[in-house]
Design a protein around this motif. Structure first.
Motif, PDB file in Angstrom:
ATOM      1  N   VAL A 415     -14.633  -1.318  -1.553  1.00  0.00           N
ATOM      2  CA  VAL A 415     -13.632  -0.248  -1.660  1.00  0.00           C
ATOM      3  C   VAL A 415     -12.252  -0.777  -1.291  1.00  0.00           C
ATOM      4  CG1 VAL A 415     -12.925   1.987  -0.757  1.00  0.00           C
ATOM      5  CG2 VAL A 415     -15.330   1.562  -1.236  1.00  0.00           C
ATOM      6  N   LEU A 416     -12.187  -1.587  -0.229  1.00  0.00           N
ATOM      7  CA  LEU A 416     -10.898  -2.172   0.168  1.00  0.00           C
ATOM      8  C   LEU A 416     -10.321  -3.029  -0.951  1.00  0.00           C
ATOM      9  CD1 LEU A 416     -11.335  -3.285   3.895  1.00  0.00           C
ATOM     10  CD2 LEU A 416      -9.604  -1.740   3.003  1.00  0.00           C
ATOM     11  N   ILE A 417     -11.164  -3.875  -1.521  1.00  0.00           N
ATOM     12  CA  ILE A 417     -10.697  -4.754  -2.603  1.00  0.00           C
ATOM     13  C   ILE A 417     -10.221  -3.924  -3.785  1.00  0.00           C
ATOM     14  CG2 ILE A 417     -11.448  -6.460  -4.297  1.00  0.00           C
ATOM     15  CD1 ILE A 417     -13.316  -7.577  -2.107  1.00  0.00           C
ATOM     16  N   PHE A 418     -10.971  -2.860  -4.100  1.00  0.00           N
ATOM     17  CA  PHE A 418     -10.583  -1.992  -5.220  1.00  0.00           C
ATOM     18  C   PHE A 418      -9.227  -1.339  -4.955  1.00  0.00           C
ATOM     19  CE2 PHE A 418     -10.427   2.365  -6.885  1.00  0.00           C
ATOM     20  CZ  PHE A 418     -10.464   2.095  -8.250  1.00  0.00           C
ATOM     21  N   VAL A 419      -9.047  -0.799  -3.749  1.00  0.00           N
ATOM     22  CA  VAL A 419      -7.802  -0.112  -3.418  1.00  0.00           C
ATOM     23  C   VAL A 419      -6.625  -1.081  -3.458  1.00  0.00           C
ATOM     24  CG1 VAL A 419      -6.544   1.042  -1.558  1.00  0.00           C
ATOM     25  CG2 VAL A 419      -8.896   1.714  -2.065  1.00  0.00           C
ATOM     26  N   VAL A 420      -6.792  -2.249  -2.826  1.00  0.00           N
ATOM     27  CA  VAL A 420      -5.698  -3.233  -2.783  1.00  0.00           C
ATOM     28  C   VAL A 420      -5.396  -3.759  -4.182  1.00  0.00           C
ATOM     29  CG1 VAL A 420      -5.010  -5.495  -1.920  1.00  0.00           C
ATOM     30  CG2 VAL A 420      -6.162  -3.888  -0.394  1.00  0.00           C
ATOM     31  N   THR A 421      -6.454  -4.065  -4.949  1.00  0.00           N
ATOM     32  CA  THR A 421      -6.258  -4.597  -6.306  1.00  0.00           C
ATOM     33  C   THR A 421      -5.544  -3.583  -7.187  1.00  0.00           C
ATOM     34  OG1 THR A 421      -8.254  -5.949  -6.099  1.00  0.00           O
ATOM     35  CG2 THR A 421      -7.406  -5.568  -8.311  1.00  0.00           C
ATOM     36  N   VAL A 426      -0.723  -1.866 -10.226  1.00  0.00           N
ATOM     37  CA  VAL A 426       0.302  -0.888 -10.613  1.00  0.00           C
ATOM     38  C   VAL A 426       1.672  -1.304 -10.090  1.00  0.00           C
ATOM     39  CG1 VAL A 426      -1.370   0.991 -10.723  1.00  0.00           C
ATOM     40  CG2 VAL A 426      -0.143   0.588  -8.607  1.00  0.00           C
ATOM     41  N   TRP A 427       1.715  -2.043  -8.984  1.00  0.00           N
ATOM     42  CA  TRP A 427       2.997  -2.573  -8.479  1.00  0.00           C
ATOM     43  C   TRP A 427       3.566  -3.601  -9.457  1.00  0.00           C
ATOM     44  CZ3 TRP A 427       6.243  -2.537  -4.021  1.00  0.00           C
ATOM     45  CH2 TRP A 427       7.053  -3.660  -3.874  1.00  0.00           C
ATOM     46  N   HIS A 428       2.708  -4.539  -9.880  1.00  0.00           N
ATOM     47  CA  HIS A 428       3.195  -5.668 -10.675  1.00  0.00           C
ATOM     48  C   HIS A 428       3.431  -5.282 -12.133  1.00  0.00           C
ATOM     49  CE1 HIS A 428       3.866  -9.872 -11.640  1.00  0.00           C
ATOM     50  NE2 HIS A 428       3.012  -9.759 -12.647  1.00  0.00           N
ATOM     51  N   TYR A 429       2.467  -4.560 -12.718  1.00  0.00           N
ATOM     52  CA  TYR A 429       2.555  -4.289 -14.150  1.00  0.00           C
ATOM     53  C   TYR A 429       3.195  -2.932 -14.461  1.00  0.00           C
ATOM     54  CZ  TYR A 429      -0.530  -8.293 -14.660  1.00  0.00           C
ATOM     55  OH  TYR A 429      -1.072  -9.564 -14.616  1.00  0.00           O
ATOM     56  N   GLY A 430       3.100  -1.994 -13.560  1.00  0.00           N
ATOM     57  CA  GLY A 430       3.668  -0.674 -13.822  1.00  0.00           C
ATOM     58  C   GLY A 430       4.910  -0.375 -13.032  1.00  0.00           C
ATOM     59  N   ASN A 431       5.336  -1.313 -12.167  1.00  0.00           N
ATOM     60  CA  ASN A 431       6.511  -1.102 -11.312  1.00  0.00           C
ATOM     61  C   ASN A 431       6.401   0.197 -10.516  1.00  0.00           C
ATOM     62  OD1 ASN A 431       8.013  -3.414 -11.652  1.00  0.00           O
ATOM     63  ND2 ASN A 431       9.115  -2.655 -13.435  1.00  0.00           N
ATOM     64  N   LEU A 432       5.171   0.572 -10.197  1.00  0.00           N
ATOM     65  CA  LEU A 432       4.933   1.812  -9.467  1.00  0.00           C
ATOM     66  C   LEU A 432       4.521   1.481  -8.033  1.00  0.00           C
ATOM     67  CD1 LEU A 432       4.798   4.910  -9.796  1.00  0.00           C
ATOM     68  CD2 LEU A 432       2.365   4.643 -10.295  1.00  0.00           C
ATOM     69  N   VAL A 433       5.183   2.128  -7.083  1.00  0.00           N
ATOM     70  CA  VAL A 433       4.897   1.893  -5.670  1.00  0.00           C
ATOM     71  C   VAL A 433       3.972   2.994  -5.164  1.00  0.00           C
ATOM     72  CG1 VAL A 433       5.857   1.616  -3.366  1.00  0.00           C
ATOM     73  CG2 VAL A 433       7.129   0.789  -5.357  1.00  0.00           C
ATOM     74  N   LEU A 434       2.718   2.626  -4.919  1.00  0.00           N
ATOM     75  CA  LEU A 434       1.768   3.558  -4.334  1.00  0.00           C
ATOM     76  C   LEU A 434       1.628   3.257  -2.847  1.00  0.00           C
ATOM     77  CD1 LEU A 434      -1.112   3.648  -6.977  1.00  0.00           C
ATOM     78  CD2 LEU A 434       0.746   5.268  -6.674  1.00  0.00           C
ATOM     79  N   PRO A 435       1.623   4.262  -2.010  1.00  0.00           N
ATOM     80  CA  PRO A 435       1.407   4.009  -0.583  1.00  0.00           C
ATOM     81  C   PRO A 435       0.045   3.350  -0.361  1.00  0.00           C
ATOM     82  CG  PRO A 435       2.169   6.253  -0.956  1.00  0.00           C
ATOM     83  CD  PRO A 435       1.835   5.687  -2.297  1.00  0.00           C
ATOM     84  N   MET A 436      -0.014   2.437   0.573  1.00  0.00           N
ATOM     85  CA  MET A 436      -1.260   1.728   0.827  1.00  0.00           C
ATOM     86  C   MET A 436      -1.766   1.933   2.253  1.00  0.00           C
ATOM     87  SD  MET A 436      -2.165  -2.367   0.427  1.00  0.00           S
ATOM     88  CE  MET A 436      -1.547  -2.472  -1.230  1.00  0.00           C
ATOM     89  N   ALA A 437      -0.871   2.168   3.178  1.00  0.00           N
ATOM     90  CA  ALA A 437      -1.270   2.206   4.589  1.00  0.00           C
ATOM     91  C   ALA A 437      -2.289   3.295   4.871  1.00  0.00           C
ATOM     92  CB  ALA A 437      -0.043   2.390   5.474  1.00  0.00           C
ATOM     93  N   SER A 438      -2.049   4.509   4.357  1.00  0.00           N
ATOM     94  CA  SER A 438      -2.959   5.614   4.650  1.00  0.00           C
ATOM     95  C   SER A 438      -4.346   5.338   4.105  1.00  0.00           C
ATOM     96  CB  SER A 438      -2.410   6.917   4.068  1.00  0.00           C
ATOM     97  OG  SER A 438      -2.171   6.783   2.672  1.00  0.00           O
ATOM     98  N   LEU A 440      -5.738   2.312   3.466  1.00  0.00           N
ATOM     99  CA  LEU A 440      -6.365   1.234   4.234  1.00  0.00           C
ATOM    100  C   LEU A 440      -6.827   1.730   5.594  1.00  0.00           C
ATOM    101  CD1 LEU A 440      -4.035  -1.821   3.482  1.00  0.00           C
ATOM    102  CD2 LEU A 440      -6.191  -1.217   2.391  1.00  0.00           C
ATOM    103  N   LEU A 441      -5.963   2.499   6.263  1.00  0.00           N
ATOM    104  CA  LEU A 441      -6.336   3.004   7.585  1.00  0.00           C
ATOM    105  C   LEU A 441      -7.513   3.966   7.505  1.00  0.00           C
ATOM    106  CD1 LEU A 441      -2.867   3.555   9.271  1.00  0.00           C
ATOM    107  CD2 LEU A 441      -4.592   1.877   9.893  1.00  0.00           C
TER     108      LEU A 441
END
Length: 747
Positions: A415-421, A426-438, A440-441
């Motif tokens: 699940v961690l790998i899926f979320v981070v990947t 979406v950051w690299h190819y879609g220029n979209l910033v999704l929050p990650m901290a919540s 992951l925590l």
């Protein structure tokens, strides 16, 4: 797979996991209930750290050639003097940039809020009006040189000739109860009322510090240079539209870009306005001509930092003034005039450096708008985050309690790998910033919850379970049982099992011949060795009765091969007894021999006893028969005797039929057998003897006494079980009718 029992079993842990998920959802959605708002400050801090790390890892770290920074650096201050410089020198700088070097557009990251009186013109005019008003020569000279001393007018004339953007700043500072409003703001890019009816969270300002009206009017435009400082003091964003008294103003970077493209209008873009609720403004982009600039809920754009300081070419302002620059270095370039000198206080904290020139922030933003690579963090990202948290949290909260620790770890890692990947893609190819901290925590919190709950709560119950069954059952079975304790119970139940009794022959004589310490060592070593054999074949140790051992198979762990395991155990116990005889002989101890009785049948198994003491044991006629079979070993000269029920359940063993006996409480006789070994592992001589014995038994049962007697006499001479053959021979010729009758009627 029926999950209902597991869901019921782990209901508390699942409930806690879902509650934790709701807490994170509350943080993400941040609903306000009265004066209470769901907030977790450390998540914001962690998200900022993750954002900065992603940015640094993905920066191109190349030098942008289209934008050049004219730097008012230490070198320039040393040659030209302290700042501020005379406006005629700045006019010369502007003229050099365009007339000599051919710059495309210039932006000043500077505000010219005060008049330049360094020429002394004000003093001269005062003299002309007072002390020297009657000196004609002075009046003529002043009139002749006045245009050369009006530095602001000279600078304004230079600005008017070229595409130059000035800077200004907003503030909310109050002076004497009023907001500061210095000089003149440029015309707003969008008038008041543009966003009437839209719920947009603009950054609003009440005061400002702007340029002299003369300069502002002459310039091609002006842009504010207030960065949007985040909660941690880091500059990650710049507002594309800031509100002042209902009107909307652009930043320096956008103003420069608009002049470069012929001053197109600023147009708000609402790509998804109609599919959202009235609470969502739909403002996700600002457009100027073909350029689209994504904005967030504050109408701010994320600065696409290219790298550390030096991602743009720097040229000292004094080198431009003194013609020390190659013409190609500025030809058709976007020029920003700013400072890196520490004393001029235009240094900022950014994700790429703790101390970073403010002018380079504008340069990064211009480059990002030209390339169309500004990251997007539109307001609807909140909905995406809520959905991802909900799916991830529910899946982990429900499934992890059903998995063992290893599978939980693997599942969590997946699940961690899926979320981070997904986030990186979406950051690299879609220029979209999704929050990650919540996310992951939440994942790590649920994993920690399940691991700690399993350790502190379930491990305790497993320890209690192990203490309960550990004295009876082999450790490997206890481990297996402890994975699902609810499946195993000590309550009484009726079940087909196999029971084994063993006893040391002539133990009374042995005990009388040994000292107490020796007897203790003797019996401890014997019982330890036999118990190891029983447990190695998955047997449940019932009890020790002096030198006797009672064990059974098939409970508490179900064992379809319980009869076979018991027979194999008995054979191995005899081999172990042989090794012990050799060891005991070396120590001067008496020879040890054992008898073993085995029976398979329906028994009652459970925790039985009194209120003072209980034991997990078996009871019933089948248990009694197993005990009686052990008692017949000596009479029949066999070290192992088992019933026909056990024999029928265990093929692949060579058996010797011993007799048919009638046990107490049963009308039908029971055939009893002696196992000799596994098929294929028994000597040929033993097999030949076994054939003769079976023939003699047939003659005996056919009451062909003469032939049976002859066969039995021969077997006594050559056979390995003389006691059995002697017993049958005595019974056949009537020399032992009482013993025979007793055995037939029940033992």
């Amino acid at each position: 797979m029926n999950l209902n029992p597991n869901l019921k079993k782990h209901g508390v842990r699942i409930g806690i996991g879902l509650a934790l998920t709701l807490r994170f959802l509350g943080y993400t959605a941040r609903p306000k209930i009265g004066d209470f708002t769901f907030e977790l400050k450390f998540i914001d801090q962690l998200d900022a750290i993750i954002y900065d790390a992603r940015l640094r890892l993905t920066m191109p770290r190349t030098v942008e050639e289209r934008i050049v920074i004219i730097d008012i650096d230490e070198k320039s201050l040393a040659e030209e003097g302290r700042w501020p410089w005379r406006r005629d020198r700045l006019a010369l700088l502007v003229d050099k940039l365009f007339d000599r070097y051919g710059a495309a557009v210039a932006g000043f990251d500077v505000v010219f809020a005060e008049r330049d009186e360094s020429s002394g013109l004000k003093v001269l005019e005062n003299l002309a009006q007072k002390q020297l008003k009657d000196v004609l020569q002075f009046q003529n000279a002043l009139a002749q040189f006045k245009p050369q001393l009006e530095y602001d007018r000279i600078f304004a004339a230079s600005l008017k000739k070229h595409p130059v953007i000035l800077g200004f700043y907003f503030s909310n500072d109050e002076v004497a109860g009023k907001y500061a409003a210095v000089n003149s703001l440029p015309p707003p890019v969008l008038p008041a009322g543009t966003f009437t009816g839209k719920r947009i969270n603009f950054v609003s300002w009440n005061g400002y510090g702007a340029n002299l009206a003369e300069l502002q009017t002459a310039a091609a435009g002006a842009g504010m240079f207030n960065p949007l400082t985040d909660f941690d003091g880091v500059n990650r964003r710049v507002t594309m539209l800031s509100e002042n008294k209902g009107a909307y103003y652009e930043p320096l970077s956008l103003a420069v870009l608009r002049v470069l493209h012929g001053n197109p209008k600023v147009e708000p873009d609402y790509p998804v306005e109609k599919i959202w609720s009235p609470d969502y403004s739909g403002l996700e982009d600002i457009r100027i001509g073909p350029i689209r600039i994504p904005v967030d809920e504050n109408v701010a754009a994320l600065v696409p930092y290219r790298g550390p300081q030096g991602s743009f070419k720097y040229i000292s302002a004094t080198d431009v003034l003194n013609d020390r620059v190659d013409n190609a270095a500025l030809k058709d370039k976007i020029v920003l005039v700013g400072t890196t000198a520490p004393g001029l206080k235009d240094l900022r904290s950014t994700p790429v450096a703790g101390v970073y020139p403010g002018v380079e922030i504008h340069a990064n933003l211009i480059a990002g708008m030209l390339d169309g690579n500004i990251k997007q963090r539109p307001p609807y990202v909140l909905g995406v985050e809520v959905v991802l948290l909900l799916l991830t949290g529910v899946a982990l909260a429900v499934l992890m309690p059903l998995l063992n620790p290893l599978r939980s770890l693997i599942f969590t890692l997946c699940v961690l790998i899926f979320v981070v990947t997904t986030n990186v893609i979406v950051w690299h190819y879609g220029n979209l910033v999704l929050p990650m901290a919540s996310g992951l925590l939440l994942i790590l919190s649920l994993f920690a919850l399940n691991m700690s709950y399993g350790y502190f709560v379930e491990t305790r119950s497993k320890r209690q379970f192990t203490e309960l069954f550990g004295q009876y059952v082999p450790p490997e079975l206890v481990d297996e049982m402890s994975k699902d304790p609810e499946r195993y119970s000590m309550e009484g139940r009726s079940q087909e099992l196999t029971v084994l009794f063993s006893d040391v022959r002539n133990f009374t004589s042995i005990s009388e011949g040994l000292e107490p310490k020796e007897l203790t060592a003797f019996i401890n070593e014997y019982l330890t060795s036999m118990t190891r054999v029983i447990r190695s074949h998955l047997g449940t140790l019932d009890k020790y009765i002096g030198d006797a051992i009672m064990a059974f198979w098939g409970a508490p762990v179900n064992d379809p091969e319980h009869a076979r395991h018991a027979v194999i155990t008995a054979l191995e116990m005899q081999q172990t007894a042989q090794r012990l005889r050799e060891q005991f002989k070396l120590r001067g101890w008496p020879e040890i021999r054992i008898g073993v009785g085995i029976n398979t049948g329906i028994m009652v198994v459970g925790d039985m006893g009194s209120v003072v003491r209980k034991a997990y044991t078996v009871m019933g006629d089948s248990v009694n028969l197993g005990s009686r079979l052990e008692g017949l070993c000596k009479e029949y000269g066999a070290w192992i005797i088992l019933s026909e029920m056990t024999k029928n359940a265990v093929p692949g063993i060579v058996y010797r039929e011993l007799d048919r006996v009638r046990v107490k409480g049963k009308d039908d006789p029971v055939s009893i057998y002696q196992p000799l070994g596994l098929e294929g592992q028994v000597d040929k001589a033993v097999l030949d003897e076994l054939n003769l014995a079976q023939q003699a038994l047939k003659l005996y049962r056919a009451q062909n006494w003469d032939m049976a007697e002859l066969q039995l006499i021969n077997l006594q001479k050559i056979g390995s079980n003389a006691t059995l053959y002697e017993l049958l021979w005595s019974a056949s010729n009537g020399s032992a009718p009482a013993a025979r009758l007793e055995r037939r009627l029940g033992v």
